[in-house]
Write a protein that holds these residues in place. Structure first.
Motif, PDB file in Angstrom:
ATOM      1  N   UNK A  82       1.404  -1.173  -0.080  1.00  0.00           N
ATOM      2  CA  UNK A  82       0.380   0.027  -0.018  1.00  0.00           C
ATOM      3  C   UNK A  82       1.108   1.118   0.205  1.00  0.00           C
ATOM      4  N   UNK A  83       0.833   1.988  -0.949  1.00  0.00           N
ATOM      5  CA  UNK A  83       1.322   3.349  -0.972  1.00  0.00           C
ATOM      6  C   UNK A  83       0.840   3.857  -0.448  1.00  0.00           C
ATOM      7  N   UNK A  84       1.082   4.785   0.325  1.00  0.00           N
ATOM      8  CA  UNK A  84       0.346   6.669   0.705  1.00  0.00           C
ATOM      9  C   UNK A  84       1.068   7.406   0.820  1.00  0.00           C
ATOM     10  N   UNK A  85       0.102   7.942  -0.256  1.00  0.00           N
ATOM     11  CA  UNK A  85       0.992   9.915  -0.234  1.00  0.00           C
ATOM     12  C   UNK A  85      -0.446  11.144   0.081  1.00  0.00           C
ATOM     13  N   UNK A  86       0.453  12.094   0.836  1.00  0.00           N
ATOM     14  CA  UNK A  86      -0.263  13.090   1.202  1.00  0.00           C
ATOM     15  C   UNK A  86       0.395  14.302   1.251  1.00  0.00           C
ATOM     16  N   UNK A  87      -0.677  15.374   0.953  1.00  0.00           N
ATOM     17  CA  UNK A  87      -0.401  16.547   0.554  1.00  0.00           C
ATOM     18  C   UNK A  87      -0.456  17.583   1.596  1.00  0.00           C
ATOM     19  N   UNK A  88      -0.154  17.958   2.655  1.00  0.00           N
ATOM     20  CA  UNK A  88      -0.432  18.507   3.511  1.00  0.00           C
ATOM     21  C   UNK A  88      -0.257  20.302   3.706  1.00  0.00           C
ATOM     22  N   UNK A  89      -0.869  20.841   4.376  1.00  0.00           N
ATOM     23  CA  UNK A  89      -0.930  22.449   4.628  1.00  0.00           C
ATOM     24  C   UNK A  89      -1.033  22.304   5.491  1.00  0.00           C
ATOM     25  N   UNK A  90       0.048  23.171   6.717  1.00  0.00           N
ATOM     26  CA  UNK A  90      -0.073  23.859   7.952  1.00  0.00           C
ATOM     27  C   UNK A  90      -0.007  22.098   8.611  1.00  0.00           C
ATOM     28  N   UNK A  91       0.367  20.886   7.960  1.00  0.00           N
ATOM     29  CA  UNK A  91       0.419  19.881   8.930  1.00  0.00           C
ATOM     30  C   UNK A  91      -1.328  18.975   8.913  1.00  0.00           C
ATOM     31  N   UNK A  92      -2.114  19.230   8.227  1.00  0.00           N
ATOM     32  CA  UNK A  92      -3.406  19.256   8.098  1.00  0.00           C
ATOM     33  C   UNK A  92      -3.245  18.158   6.886  1.00  0.00           C
ATOM     34  N   UNK A  93      -3.887  17.158   6.134  1.00  0.00           N
ATOM     35  CA  UNK A  93      -3.532  16.829   5.401  1.00  0.00           C
ATOM     36  C   UNK A  93      -4.706  17.431   4.184  1.00  0.00           C
ATOM     37  N   UNK A  94      -4.023  17.874   3.010  1.00  0.00           N
ATOM     38  CA  UNK A  94      -5.219  18.255   2.273  1.00  0.00           C
ATOM     39  C   UNK A  94      -6.080  17.084   1.094  1.00  0.00           C
ATOM     40  N   UNK A  95      -4.947  15.747   1.089  1.00  0.00           N
ATOM     41  CA  UNK A  95      -5.192  14.946   0.290  1.00  0.00           C
ATOM     42  C   UNK A  95      -4.799  14.180   0.843  1.00  0.00           C
ATOM     43  N   UNK A  96      -5.366  12.553   1.188  1.00  0.00           N
ATOM     44  CA  UNK A  96      -4.613  11.337   1.855  1.00  0.00           C
ATOM     45  C   UNK A  96      -5.285  10.455   1.190  1.00  0.00           C
TER      46      UNK A  96
END
Length: 171
Positions: free
Chosen positions: A122-136
């Protein structure tokens, strides 16, 4: 004057307190090494001591460890933060001003993979802003090579992928 180890520990806590995102081991170490304050092994010892004392908290992936200051770390900084010399404080402020955006960008995009109970990864990709996931996003890959490719592509194309998904999902 305070003992060097105390100064180094307070400097690490100050670094983590002044940013609104975690810092990697490399990012912390680079400050000390770039300014010739101490050697790599001393910094690693200080970081591990802060973790053991629960003043900072690590979060690890297979490629990286990021550190967060804990409430106990902030409390300790209130009592001992004045142990940092004015010269180090000045260097730290300049370093963060010069590198903060780049460091934030490095830490806002993450991709990691792990073996699952079913064949594959499983590959987990995240994009965070101010340490809040915008996408997980978690994607299953059949091979380790596929998982590594997904991680690499996510690092390079995350904004385009995020924009595409948002366009598709909100139309």
């Amino acid at each position: 004057m305070a003992e060097p180890n105390t100064i180094y520990k307070m400097t690490v806590l100050t670094m983590l307190d002044k940013v609104d995102f975690p810092l990697s081991n490399t990012q912390i170490s680079n400050f000390f090494l770039d300014h010739d304050y101490t050697d790599y092994f001393t910094i690693q010892k200080m970081i591990h001591g802060l973790v053991d004392s629960e003043l900072i908290r690590p979060e690890s992936t297979h490629k990286n460890t990021q550190y967060y200051i804990t409430p106990q770390g902030r409390e300790t900084l209130k009592f001992f933060g004045d142990k940092i010399t004015p010269a180090i404080a000045k260097d730290l402020t300049a370093y963060l001003e010069q590198n903060q955006l780049e460091m934030k960008n490095e830490n806002s995009v993450t991709a990691d993979f792990y073996r699952t109970t079913v064949p594959g990864f499983d590959v987990r990709c995240q994009l965070k802003e101010k340490n809040i996931p915008m996408i997980d996003l978690t994607i299953h890959a059949h091979t380790k090579a596929q998982a590594e490719t997904i991680c690499k592509n996510w690092q390079e194309q995350n904004m385009e992928i995020y924009a595409y998904l948002m366009d598709m999902l909100i139309q």
